[in-house]
Write a protein that holds these residues in place. Structure first.
Motif, PDB file in Angstrom:
ATOM      1  N   TYR A  62       0.825  -1.201   0.000  1.00  0.00           N
ATOM      2  CA  TYR A  62       0.000   0.000   0.000  1.00  0.00           C
ATOM      3  C   TYR A  62       0.864   1.258   0.000  1.00  0.00           C
ATOM      4  N   LEU A  63       1.922   1.263   0.779  1.00  0.00           N
ATOM      5  CA  LEU A  63       2.811   2.416   0.839  1.00  0.00           C
ATOM      6  C   LEU A  63       3.491   2.661  -0.512  1.00  0.00           C
ATOM      7  N   THR A  64       3.998   1.606  -1.118  1.00  0.00           N
ATOM      8  CA  THR A  64       4.648   1.780  -2.417  1.00  0.00           C
ATOM      9  C   THR A  64       3.642   2.168  -3.494  1.00  0.00           C
ATOM     10  N   GLY A  65       2.401   1.710  -3.381  1.00  0.00           N
ATOM     11  CA  GLY A  65       1.370   2.104  -4.346  1.00  0.00           C
ATOM     12  C   GLY A  65       1.066   3.593  -4.270  1.00  0.00           C
ATOM     13  N   VAL A  66       0.977   4.109  -3.055  1.00  0.00           N
ATOM     14  CA  VAL A  66       0.714   5.542  -2.887  1.00  0.00           C
ATOM     15  C   VAL A  66       1.912   6.356  -3.378  1.00  0.00           C
ATOM     16  N   LEU A  67       3.118   5.926  -3.020  1.00  0.00           N
ATOM     17  CA  LEU A  67       4.315   6.639  -3.473  1.00  0.00           C
ATOM     18  C   LEU A  67       4.445   6.582  -4.998  1.00  0.00           C
ATOM     19  N   PHE A  68       4.112   5.444  -5.589  1.00  0.00           N
ATOM     20  CA  PHE A  68       4.150   5.310  -7.041  1.00  0.00           C
ATOM     21  C   PHE A  68       3.176   6.277  -7.709  1.00  0.00           C
ATOM     22  N   ALA A  69       1.973   6.383  -7.165  1.00  0.00           N
ATOM     23  CA  ALA A  69       0.976   7.284  -7.756  1.00  0.00           C
ATOM     24  C   ALA A  69       1.414   8.741  -7.629  1.00  0.00           C
ATOM     25  N   ILE A  70       2.000   9.105  -6.497  1.00  0.00           N
ATOM     26  CA  ILE A  70       2.455  10.485  -6.307  1.00  0.00           C
ATOM     27  C   ILE A  70       3.604  10.808  -7.252  1.00  0.00           C
ATOM     28  N   LEU A  71       4.583   9.913  -7.339  1.00  0.00           N
ATOM     29  CA  LEU A  71       5.716  10.151  -8.239  1.00  0.00           C
ATOM     30  C   LEU A  71       5.270  10.169  -9.700  1.00  0.00           C
ATOM     31  N   LEU A  90      -5.417  18.467 -15.588  1.00  0.00           N
ATOM     32  CA  LEU A  90      -5.010  18.066 -14.232  1.00  0.00           C
ATOM     33  C   LEU A  90      -5.928  16.982 -13.679  1.00  0.00           C
ATOM     34  N   LEU A  91      -7.206  17.117 -13.956  1.00  0.00           N
ATOM     35  CA  LEU A  91      -8.150  16.094 -13.503  1.00  0.00           C
ATOM     36  C   LEU A  91      -7.880  14.757 -14.179  1.00  0.00           C
ATOM     37  N   CYS A  92      -7.622  14.781 -15.486  1.00  0.00           N
ATOM     38  CA  CYS A  92      -7.311  13.536 -16.211  1.00  0.00           C
ATOM     39  C   CYS A  92      -5.998  12.934 -15.726  1.00  0.00           C
ATOM     40  N   ALA A  93      -4.995  13.762 -15.482  1.00  0.00           N
ATOM     41  CA  ALA A  93      -3.708  13.262 -14.994  1.00  0.00           C
ATOM     42  C   ALA A  93      -3.858  12.669 -13.599  1.00  0.00           C
ATOM     43  N   LEU A  94      -4.631  13.324 -12.754  1.00  0.00           N
ATOM     44  CA  LEU A  94      -4.859  12.802 -11.409  1.00  0.00           C
ATOM     45  C   LEU A  94      -5.615  11.483 -11.448  1.00  0.00           C
ATOM     46  N   LEU A  95      -6.625  11.404 -12.277  1.00  0.00           N
ATOM     47  CA  LEU A  95      -7.391  10.163 -12.415  1.00  0.00           C
ATOM     48  C   LEU A  95      -6.510   9.039 -12.950  1.00  0.00           C
ATOM     49  N   PHE A  96      -5.675   9.340 -13.923  1.00  0.00           N
ATOM     50  CA  PHE A  96      -4.754   8.348 -14.463  1.00  0.00           C
ATOM     51  C   PHE A  96      -3.802   7.833 -13.375  1.00  0.00           C
ATOM     52  N   CYS A  97      -3.257   8.730 -12.581  1.00  0.00           N
ATOM     53  CA  CYS A  97      -2.302   8.330 -11.537  1.00  0.00           C
ATOM     54  C   CYS A  97      -2.976   7.538 -10.426  1.00  0.00           C
ATOM     55  N   VAL A  98      -4.198   7.903 -10.085  1.00  0.00           N
ATOM     56  CA  VAL A  98      -4.934   7.144  -9.059  1.00  0.00           C
ATOM     57  C   VAL A  98      -5.229   5.733  -9.556  1.00  0.00           C
ATOM     58  N   ILE A  99      -5.635   5.609 -10.813  1.00  0.00           N
ATOM     59  CA  ILE A  99      -5.911   4.283 -11.381  1.00  0.00           C
ATOM     60  C   ILE A  99      -4.635   3.436 -11.428  1.00  0.00           C
ATOM     61  N   MET A 100      -3.530   4.044 -11.820  1.00  0.00           N
ATOM     62  CA  MET A 100      -2.265   3.302 -11.864  1.00  0.00           C
ATOM     63  C   MET A 100      -1.815   2.881 -10.462  1.00  0.00           C
ATOM     64  N   GLY A 101      -1.999   3.748  -9.475  1.00  0.00           N
ATOM     65  CA  GLY A 101      -1.671   3.376  -8.093  1.00  0.00           C
ATOM     66  C   GLY A 101      -2.560   2.254  -7.592  1.00  0.00           C
ATOM     67  N   PHE A 102      -3.842   2.309  -7.932  1.00  0.00           N
ATOM     68  CA  PHE A 102      -4.769   1.242  -7.557  1.00  0.00           C
ATOM     69  C   PHE A 102      -4.374  -0.078  -8.202  1.00  0.00           C
ATOM     70  N   ILE A 127       3.814  13.514 -10.381  1.00  0.00           N
ATOM     71  CA  ILE A 127       4.856  14.542 -10.486  1.00  0.00           C
ATOM     72  C   ILE A 127       5.528  14.490 -11.862  1.00  0.00           C
ATOM     73  N   PHE A 128       5.743  13.289 -12.378  1.00  0.00           N
ATOM     74  CA  PHE A 128       6.439  13.163 -13.660  1.00  0.00           C
ATOM     75  C   PHE A 128       5.505  13.269 -14.869  1.00  0.00           C
ATOM     76  N   VAL A 129       4.238  12.972 -14.725  1.00  0.00           N
ATOM     77  CA  VAL A 129       3.307  13.028 -15.856  1.00  0.00           C
ATOM     78  C   VAL A 129       3.060  14.469 -16.278  1.00  0.00           C
ATOM     79  N   ILE A 130       2.966  15.365 -15.332  1.00  0.00           N
ATOM     80  CA  ILE A 130       2.636  16.757 -15.646  1.00  0.00           C
ATOM     81  C   ILE A 130       3.679  17.382 -16.592  1.00  0.00           C
ATOM     82  N   PRO A 131       4.974  17.383 -16.260  1.00  0.00           N
ATOM     83  CA  PRO A 131       5.909  18.023 -17.200  1.00  0.00           C
ATOM     84  C   PRO A 131       6.158  17.213 -18.473  1.00  0.00           C
ATOM     85  N   LEU A 132       6.088  15.885 -18.385  1.00  0.00           N
ATOM     86  CA  LEU A 132       6.371  15.070 -19.567  1.00  0.00           C
ATOM     87  C   LEU A 132       5.257  15.130 -20.604  1.00  0.00           C
TER      88      LEU A 132
END
Length: 120
Positions: free
Chosen positions: A60-69, A93-105, A72-77
């Motif tokens: 769970y910890l690595t999943g949350v850290l993965f989604a946060i990182l 921003l909403l689409c990027a956040l949703l994408f990162c949450v799904i990937m973390g899940f 951070i990297f999706v926005i500039p790339l």
């Protein structure tokens, strides 16, 4: 006659002794839940549970850290990938956040299935 004497006389006049009462009470609580099981928990092997909880928490910890990182990297790339108008809007921003949450899940879900597979 004080209360202690009344209690003593009541216990002397009682037809059920303490051991019989305890046995009846135990049987009543044992069968009152409909399962025929003891109310008190039984001793069982708890040797592997702490490692399971440790590894689950780590996933769970690595999943949350993965989604946060990833966020951070999706926005500039993605500035070079999407149009400038879409990039400057709030929908991006909403689409990027949703994408990162799904990937973390997905990270957590795959990790838990991995643990379950190799644990059994």
């Amino acid at each position: 006659m004080n209360e202690r004497e009344q209690q003593r006389k009541f216990s002397e006049r009682s037809t059920i002794n303490k051991s019989t009462f305890d046995a009846m009470n135990t049987n009543q609580t044992r069968y009152s839940n409909g399962q025929g099981k003891n109310v008190l928990p039984t001793d069982r092997d708890l040797s592997g549970t702490s490692s399971y909880y440790y590894s689950t928490g780590l996933i769970y910890l690595t999943g949350v850290l993965f989604a946060i990182l990833l966020f951070i990297f999706v926005i500039p790339l993605s500035e070079n990938i999407v149009s400038q108008k879409f990039y400057s809007g709030a929908v991006f921003l909403l689409c990027a956040l949703l994408f990162c949450v799904i990937m973390g899940f997905l990270w957590v879900n795959i990790g838990l299935k991995f643990i379950k597979k190799y644990r059994s």
